[in-house]
Structures are given as C-alpha cells and as structure tokens.
Design an enzyme around this catalytic site. Structure first.
Site, PDB file in Angstrom:
ATOM      1  N   ARG A  84     -30.509 -25.611 -33.991  1.00  0.00           N
ATOM      2  CA  ARG A  84     -30.551 -24.451 -34.881  1.00  0.00           C
ATOM      3  C   ARG A  84     -30.837 -24.917 -36.307  1.00  0.00           C
ATOM      4  NH1 ARG A  84     -26.412 -25.397 -37.728  1.00  0.00           N
ATOM      5  NH2 ARG A  84     -26.858 -23.781 -39.244  1.00  0.00           N
ATOM      6  N   GLY A  85     -31.129 -23.957 -37.179  1.00  0.00           N
ATOM      7  CA  GLY A  85     -31.502 -24.268 -38.554  1.00  0.00           C
ATOM      8  C   GLY A  85     -33.021 -24.290 -38.621  1.00  0.00           C
ATOM      9  N   ALA A  86     -33.593 -23.497 -39.528  1.00  0.00           N
ATOM     10  CA  ALA A  86     -35.042 -23.328 -39.547  1.00  0.00           C
ATOM     11  C   ALA A  86     -35.806 -24.654 -39.639  1.00  0.00           C
ATOM     12  CB  ALA A  86     -35.428 -22.398 -40.698  1.00  0.00           C
TER      13      ALA A  86
ATOM     14  N   ARG B  31     -38.855 -18.894 -30.072  1.00  0.00           N
ATOM     15  CA  ARG B  31     -38.109 -18.260 -31.173  1.00  0.00           C
ATOM     16  C   ARG B  31     -39.141 -17.592 -32.072  1.00  0.00           C
ATOM     17  NH1 ARG B  31     -33.397 -20.243 -33.798  1.00  0.00           N
ATOM     18  NH2 ARG B  31     -32.923 -21.363 -31.921  1.00  0.00           N
TER      19      ARG B  31
ATOM     20  N   GLN C 137     -19.392 -20.950 -39.296  1.00  0.00           N
ATOM     21  CA  GLN C 137     -20.200 -22.175 -39.449  1.00  0.00           C
ATOM     22  C   GLN C 137     -19.492 -23.211 -40.328  1.00  0.00           C
ATOM     23  OE1 GLN C 137     -21.292 -19.056 -39.991  1.00  0.00           O
ATOM     24  NE2 GLN C 137     -23.361 -18.767 -39.245  1.00  0.00           N
TER      25      GLN C 137
ATOM     26  N   ASP D  43     -30.633 -18.292 -48.648  1.00  0.00           N
ATOM     27  CA  ASP D  43     -31.615 -17.807 -47.674  1.00  0.00           C
ATOM     28  C   ASP D  43     -32.914 -17.433 -48.373  1.00  0.00           C
ATOM     29  OD1 ASP D  43     -29.966 -18.118 -45.555  1.00  0.00           O
ATOM     30  OD2 ASP D  43     -29.316 -16.021 -45.458  1.00  0.00           O
TER      31      ASP D  43
ATOM     32  N   ASN E 288     -27.701 -15.024 -49.767  1.00  0.00           N
ATOM     33  CA  ASN E 288     -27.146 -16.088 -48.933  1.00  0.00           C
ATOM     34  C   ASN E 288     -26.055 -15.482 -48.051  1.00  0.00           C
ATOM     35  OD1 ASN E 288     -27.016 -18.883 -48.145  1.00  0.00           O
ATOM     36  ND2 ASN E 288     -25.097 -19.053 -49.259  1.00  0.00           N
ATOM     37  N   LYS E 289     -25.522 -16.257 -47.162  1.00  0.00           N
ATOM     38  CA  LYS E 289     -24.490 -15.831 -46.191  1.00  0.00           C
ATOM     39  C   LYS E 289     -23.420 -14.951 -46.836  1.00  0.00           C
ATOM     40  CE  LYS E 289     -24.325 -16.792 -42.774  1.00  0.00           C
ATOM     41  NZ  LYS E 289     -24.924 -17.503 -41.992  1.00  0.00           N
TER      42      LYS E 289
END
Lengths: 372, 372
Positions: A60-62, A107, A215, A256, A266-267
C-alpha cells in the site's frame, strides 16, 4: 518472520524492494495486511501473485504501488525473453500488453501506479525494435530501479530538509503513516523524524493512533521502533493534553494534496492538530513531495471532503461497538489552512509560512532545475 | 431483549430501577456489558447477584452504583425480616453488617457507593431499636428511593438549567457518556441535550466515539437513539473538521472534578474540544452536579493526571493493533482551564464564564438553600 517486539527487530522495514539480478531477481514485498502482528516479507516472482498483493493491500501507499508495478513488468517478461527466439523485443509486444493490463487494472484509481506503468511502456516502445528481448528486459529493470531510486532520493531530500526543523531534544507529535511502508524510501514526515534521530537530535515521537484505520498504531509505531526512534503511542484525543503538559515541541504530518495557497488536505485529525499546535505556540510542519501540490486548486475551500464507510467507525476492526444503524460522519481527511502551517518541507526546499506567492516561487525554481 | 436498531427501541433506557413494593419488589439493572449489541435488563433479587453485577460492570456510573447498593440492602433484609420473630429490627444487626460489607467491598473506590451505603446504615442505626423488622425494611426502602429520587431530581434540574443554552437549531457536540445509564436520572450533559430536544429545539447531536473505551459510541449514541434525539457518531479527531464546516453550534460535556476556580477535569479529549471550540467561536458548556466541585483544589494544576493501562490503546476491544511492547501514553482525563469554559451548568444554577469568585458565590447560595 519476526514478531514485532522491539528486541528482535530487523534494522529497517521496507515496503518494496528488488532482490537479485535480471536472471534470478524477484520482488520482495512486506505483507502489510499482517502488520503489526507479524512482519512477513513476500517473495514475488509472478505477475498474478503481485496483482493479488496489490488488490489485497499487502502493498500500500501510492509510491510503493507504482514501484512494485514497474518491477512487475520485468518479472513477467524475463522468462518469456529467455525463451524467445526472436532477434528484437518487438516479439514481446503481446506479452507486454498483457502484463500492463493485468497490473494497471489491479488498482484503477492509483495515479502513481498508472504513471509508473506508462513510464515503463514508454521505455519499451522506445527501445523494443532495436534491443534483443533480454537486452530489453535489462533496460526495463534499469527503468524500474530508476523509478524506485527517484522516490528514494526524493524521500531522502525531504528528510534532509526536514530534520533541521526538528527540536534538539523534546517531543514531536505525528499522525497517520508517512513512512517507508508507503514509499520507496524513508517516507515523508516520518523520514524527517528518522533523519533527525540519526543526526543525534534526541527526539521522542508521539504517534497518534489515527482512528478510524489506526495507521499510527499499526504502521508508524512499528516503523519507528524498527528505526530505533523512541516512540510513544496515544489516542488522537490525548494530543491536546500532551501539548498542555509541555511534552510536545513540534508537530509534523504528511499531505494528500496541497493547494496553490498552501492549504493542505491530509488524514482526518490533521487540522485538529494544527489548531491545537497554534493554541500552544508549537510549530506545525507539513512534509510532502513537490508532486503533492495541485495548483489547479486556489485554496482548501475547493477540496471536496470525501466520506468513508460508516462501519469504519461503527465496527472498528470488525467489532460492533455502536448501535448498528447509528448515522456516522466519517470524513476521510480535513483541510488545514496555510495560516496554521509553520512550514511545508519538500524535496526542493522549505516553504516558511506558506502563501500563494511562496508556493509559486517554489514552482518556478522547480521548473528551472534538472530532474533527479 | 431488544436489538438496538432504532425502529424497535423502548422509549427510554435506564441503568437502575426498583420495581414492585416491599414484599415483592426487586432491582432492575441494565446489563451494560452487553451494550450496544443487546439491551438486556437483569432482574436482581439477591445481594450476591448484585455484587457480581457491580464487580462485572453490568451497572456502572458513580450515582447508579450508589443507588443500586442502597436497594441491595433492602433486597437482603426483606426475607430475613419476614422470617424474624424478634419485635425490633435490632435483631437484624448481624445480617445488616453482612450486607453492608458484601456491597461496600464490591467496588472499594466508588465514593458514591460508600456514601449511599453509609446513609442507609445511619437510617438503620437511628430506627432499628424502635421499629419492627418489616417496618425497618419499609423505612430502608423509603431511604433508598429517596437517594434515587434525589439523583433524579438533581439531573432534572441540571437538564432544565442547561436546555435553554442549547441552540434553537444546529449541531451540538458531546463527548463520553453522561446519560441515564450512569446516573439515577436523565444524566448531566446528556440530560441537557434530551431536555432541549423535548422542548422542541431542533438539535443534531454529534457524539464523539471517545477512545479508548468508546463510551460515546457504545452508550451515548444508544441513549440518544432511545430518546429519539437525532445523533451522529464520529471519530474524536473529526470534531475540528465538523466545527470548521459550520456543523457545530455548541459543545457540552460532563465533569469528573471541578476546581475552586472552575478548571475542570473530565474524560481525555475534553480539553481538546474546548480549545477547538474557542478557535471556532463556539460556546463550550460543562454540566455537572454541585457535588463535583472540589474546593480543596485551587486550580487544575493540582490535579494528578492518572494513566490508565496501555493495552486500552494497544489492544482496542481485545484486538492487537500495535506492536505489543510499544510505550503508550494513556491519560484517563485532561484538565480544561476555566477560561475556555463558557458556562458550568449545575442543579443550583449556571455559572457564566466561571471564576473563583463566581464558583464561591454558588457555594454560598448552596449553603443557605434547603436540601432537595
């Protein structure tokens, strides 16, 4: 397989890595679905295994997904190239198209994956008619390694630019996961923390657990333990109390998306930390690559706040903890106005007290600088 | 037994209630260990069953435990009184001492339980020599009902005083659980919300889930659904974002302890909400009975912040979500300075912008007023 107690940790964690040469090489992925309980690396030698790993969020993670996808192309073509009797790699056209399609569809919304795969295809298109199949594979492996190295270099530069901003001693609060598990390198905000620690700054990191998906608890706490950076886990709601008691000297988070004026998405929970930091006179830093800036957005009011599934809140980790039909507000992220941000740390430099003009100035510098 | 979907809810939830008369009466407790999944009331007719319910947290909340304990004394004595041949209740001395000891030891640190049981024993000591055993039981039942009624009345007054402060329409954010499940009545902060709703104020409550123990998700959301008050559940870290988007017009919380100058200790996350409310120009209210004030504490700096067990954060609801040995900061509560509090709502009245002088003035009024 290592149990994640701090005594037996490997020196560093990584999300994605190529091991070996062209002939015997393969991809190694940390199975993030098994964290934090088990640290298990998957040896991936087949494109369908990689596809499953991407679909199942084992990787995971772009940036990490993009890197894995690029290596996936090589994985698929090498055995075919070895068996090929043709003199040029154009014979691999059909196989290439198949590999590309299988990976890009794993994806569909991942921008970095699409970008990395298109870069690989450009490389193939440029060289396939004048290289042998095996030479082509070597060239593609070089390209994939370059994509990986660029991300690594980008993280390294962010970390180098951010580390001097960290306190010489004291607590630094961070949120969500911005580390090596999501990128090809040391991460963004987390990279700054690790670099500061490695330079001898005696920091104590406080990792907010980051509800709803935790996370911070699952990934950040684990990564910092592996990097031997002192870390303390806390509930998100404890940040203000820690600040009031003088335990926090700085806050650093990732991003983000950053607007033209410096407003940062962001988150969820990031904006809360920025307000609290301001109230307590604590600097608030954002660390993110230059590619995070979206100049098409004048400011944060133009960012649509996406709602995630209610059950992330109602059923944490699958356990029903609220009335089954209670309405939920579960925004995926929030927007921190530039006025609350002390500085944005990028691979190109640090934007102090970001404004539209200062962001624009960084963009101009970028345009005139050579690529990594 | 009712499943907690909003269509099939009983009109109100209650934590503790006496049902029936002296002869056939018994205690009814909501089994809070089974919330929010199942709403199950326990019929308690035996002191050992009550003791287990207290030990297992089937009944929780300081006032509710005290009330349950008082009725527990009656439960134990009635069958003995019926069988007794003696002319006065003094014959029940030994049985009384046994009941007291079994109950008080079920939760040694619960101040309200000890207080309620001592009030019951005073009643017994005053009357046992001139009442028959059954007359004594009737007197004790009256005393237990009085303790319950006083708490109910206290909650009612807080709710009456707080309801007018709620917006005529709009969002009100609350934290943790301050409702009927923890008290003998409608609760404190939650009582104000229910009363405002019942008076026709069109409020939308946002209930923060309240990590680590999720009382907001498990209890507050459920209670508000039962009371037909519109409620939306969210992660604690989403409060700031909701405020920034104009969804919150007031915040109301309970209190564990209030200092002489108005500084207020309450569940971790409360102080965070107070800072955020201030930043967004939103009023921040505390609702608590007069008995919550501790004048021996000049201000919040004298309150010791108790740390709770690390596994509440590391293993939410028993699921390991972080490295097993990561250090944790898990403060049980935080302290909100009086300067961030718009008003404190008590059963005696509302203290606007609390200061040492205004708190002292309320205490003086209290001293001259008759007991409920």
């Amino acid at each position: 397989m290592t149990k994640p107690d701090s005594a037996s940790l490997p020196a560093t964690l990584y999300g994605v890595r190529w091991e070996g040469g062209l002939d015997d090489g393969h991809l190694v992925l940390l199975d993030q679905t098994r964290l934090p309980k088990d640290v298990v690396y998957l040896q991936v030698r087949d494109i369908e295994v990689l596809r499953t790993a991407i679909c199942d969020l084992a990787v995971r993670g772009a940036p990490a997904i993009g890197i894995a996808g690029a290596f996936g192309i090589v994985l698929h073509l090498v055995p075919l190239a070895k068996a090929a009797k043709a003199t040029t790699a154009s014979a691999l056209d059909t196989a290439y198209a198949h590999a590309h399609e299988r990976l890009v569809s794993s994806r569909p919304t991942a921008v970095n994956l699409r970008w990395a795969l298109e870069r690989m295809r450009d490389c193939f298109d440029r060289h396939s008619s004048h290289l042998t199949p095996l030479e082509m594979c070597a060239r593609l492996l070089m390209e994939a390694k370059r994509i990986h190295r660029e991300d690594l270099e980008l993280c390294r530069r962010i970390a180098e630019n951010g580390a001097p901003l960290m306190p010489q001693g004291g607590g630094v609060y961070t949120h969500c996961n911005t580390g090596a598990l999501a990128t090809g390198g040391v991460g963004t905000a987390l990279g700054c923390l690790v670099e500061a620690h490695n330079r001898g700054r005696k920091i104590q990191v406080f990792s907010g657990e980051t509800r709803p998906l935790l996370q911070g608890a699952r990934l950040t706490a684990l990564e910092l333990q592996h990097a031997k950076v002192p870390v303390t886990l806390c509930c998100d709601s404890a940040a203000a109390s820690l600040m009031a008691r003088g335990k926090i000297q700085a806050v650093i988070v990732g991003a983000d998306r950053i607007c033209a004026n410096g407003d940062t998405a962001n988150k969820i929970g990031t904006y809360s930390l920025a307000v609290l930091a301001k109230h307590h006179g604590i600097p608030f830093y954002v660390a993110a690559p230059y590619s995070t800036f979206d100049l098409s957005l004048a400011d944060g009011s133009l960012i649509h706040i996406e709602e995630r599934h209610a059950d992330e809140v109602r059923r944490p980790h699958g356990v029903q903890m609220s009335p089954i039909d209670v309405p939920v507000s579960n925004p995926a992220f929030d927007v921190t106005p530039a006025a609350l941000i002390t500085a944005i740390v990028t691979e190109r430099g640090v934007i102090d007290h970001p404004t539209r003009e200062r962001v624009a100035a960084l963009m101009r510098d970028q345009a005139s600088e050579p690529a990594v």
